[in-house]
Design a protein around this motif. Structure first.
Motif, PDB file in Angstrom:
ATOM      1  N   LEU A   7      61.325  31.107 -24.329  1.00 26.35           N
ATOM      2  CA  LEU A   7      60.567  31.288 -25.635  1.00 26.35           C
ATOM      3  C   LEU A   7      62.244  29.216 -26.467  1.00 26.35           C
ATOM      4  CD1 LEU A   7      60.121  34.518 -26.135  1.00 26.35           C
ATOM      5  CD2 LEU A   7      58.033  32.756 -25.397  1.00 26.35           C
ATOM      6  N   ASP A  58      61.029  38.479 -30.036  1.00 23.76           N
ATOM      7  CA  ASP A  58      60.606  37.553 -28.084  1.00 23.76           C
ATOM      8  C   ASP A  58      60.799  39.247 -27.136  1.00 23.76           C
ATOM      9  OD1 ASP A  58      61.231  36.103 -30.255  1.00 23.76           O
ATOM     10  OD2 ASP A  58      63.122  35.267 -29.366  1.00 23.76           O
ATOM     11  N   ASP A  78      59.067  41.599 -27.100  1.00 25.42           N
ATOM     12  CA  ASP A  78      57.328  41.562 -26.859  1.00 25.42           C
ATOM     13  C   ASP A  78      56.750  40.200 -25.673  1.00 25.42           C
ATOM     14  OD1 ASP A  78      57.818  44.250 -27.692  1.00 25.42           O
ATOM     15  OD2 ASP A  78      57.044  43.498 -29.557  1.00 25.42           O
ATOM     16  N   ARG A  79      57.264  39.217 -26.748  1.00 23.30           N
ATOM     17  CA  ARG A  79      56.732  37.998 -26.180  1.00 23.30           C
ATOM     18  C   ARG A  79      57.062  37.884 -24.818  1.00 23.30           C
ATOM     19  NH1 ARG A  79      58.815  35.873 -31.468  1.00 23.30           N
ATOM     20  NH2 ARG A  79      57.248  35.676 -32.622  1.00 23.30           N
ATOM     21  N   ARG A  96      55.178  40.285 -22.344  1.00 22.54           N
ATOM     22  CA  ARG A  96      54.064  39.798 -22.357  1.00 22.54           C
ATOM     23  C   ARG A  96      54.041  38.880 -21.185  1.00 22.54           C
ATOM     24  NH1 ARG A  96      53.349  40.946 -28.018  1.00 22.54           N
ATOM     25  NH2 ARG A  96      53.751  38.470 -28.701  1.00 22.54           N
ATOM     26  N   GLY A  97      54.882  38.259 -21.346  1.00 21.87           N
ATOM     27  CA  GLY A  97      54.275  37.092 -20.188  1.00 21.87           C
ATOM     28  C   GLY A  97      54.990  36.900 -18.981  1.00 21.87           C
TER      29      GLY A  97
END
Length: 308
Positions: free
Chosen positions: A150, A295, A297-298, A301-302
């Motif tokens: 990210l 971030d 959670d991001r 999920r990624g």
């Protein structure tokens, strides 16, 4: 030297030949066995003697044939494997001429190619396959997962812990014991046999160790934040991770020095090898200097399997 006009290996399609007009590439391409405009003779090569010259020209004709063959050797020696046709930063095609090899038409020595050949990509180098060099992801080959890289995050730099996958960019002086700290880290490890069996049991068993490693004592016994004073469970529950059922536990940690931070343990089964459970740890400083809590959670999920 600019190579003479002729057919050379197409740098964008090595199985074809492309016409170089002496100054630029044209759009004419052909298969190597397909006939096309003749390859011009090398400079200095003599023209063929007409048939009307008679028998007295036979010797000269033989010499012409020999010189023409030498010229063909020179043209062939032009670096077919080292034609560089790149692109500049804005995507425009760079019209780079083929590079000439060193050759003497009158010498029996083979031509010397002074340009390194361009490696040919193999099927395993597909752009869709996760790679450690891919700027979009980081790869944990041991546990068979990839995580998105990210904005604000970088691959580990000057980090001694082998299990760290990424950190926030830059460092700052730790508020407790002397040293340098980072506002965020993400690491992964393979769960041990005694940690538990279900993702929920694994995450609950790991969170205390994750908090201690991030905010209590470091690997050499220092207390960069003066130690943990208290913690609070702020979130926990099931999580889908790369198509597998996982579980996470998130703590808010308060430290003797500094703003403290957030720690999360995420456990889920791997999809590669023996499918041993994987634990991904997040450690984010609290306060305005820490990375966005979203971030976590991001990143979760990624997460993908390297076998996808």
């Amino acid at each position: 030297m600019t190579p003479p006009p002729g057919w050379y290996r197409d740098p964008k399609a090595p199985h074809l030949e492309r016409w170089w007009d002496g100054t630029a590439w044209t759009e004419h391409r052909r298969a190597p066995e397909t006939s096309g405009p003749p390859v011009p003779p090398a400079p200095g090569a003599s023209a063929p003697v007409p048939p009307s010259a008679g028998a007295d020209a036979a010797g000269r004709r033989a010499k012409v044939v020999a010189l023409t063959a030498a010229g063909a050797v020179l043209v062939t020696a032009i670096v077919t494997g080292a034609i560089v046709l790149g692109k500049d930063d804005d995507g425009a095609e760079a019209n780079t001429a083929p590079t000439l090899a060193t050759s003497d038409p009158t010498s029996s020595e083979p031509a010397t190619d002074t340009t390194a050949p361009t490696p040919t990509p193999t099927p395993s180098e597909s752009a869709s396959e996760p790679s450690a060099d891919d700027p979009a992801v980081v790869v944990d080959q041991l546990n068979g997962i990839t995580l998105p890289l990210l904005t604000g995050w970088v691959r580990p730099r000057n980090v001694t812990e082998a299990d760290v996958l990424m950190t926030t960019d830059g460092t700052y002086e730790c508020p407790g014991d002397r040293g340098y700290c980072r506002h965020g880290t993400v690491s992964s490890r393979t769960a041990r046999a005694g940690d538990g069996t279900s993702p929920e049991a694994l995450a609950k068993a790991d969170i205390q160790d994750a908090a201690d490693d991030a905010y209590d004592r470091d690997s050499i016994g220092r207390r960069p934040f003066g130690g943990i004073e208290s913690h609070q469970v702020v979130k926990s529950g099931p999580a889908q991770v790369g198509g597998r059922a996982g579980y996470f536990v998130r703590w808010r940690v308060r430290t003797a020095e500094g703003p403290g931070g957030y720690v999360q343990s995420l456990a889920f089964p791997s999809r590669v090898g023996t499918e041993a459970p994987v634990i991904v740890r997040y450690a984010f400083d609290a306060g305005e200097d820490g990375p966005p809590l979203a971030d976590m959670d991001r990143l979760t999920r990624g997460i993908r399997s390297t076998s996808d």
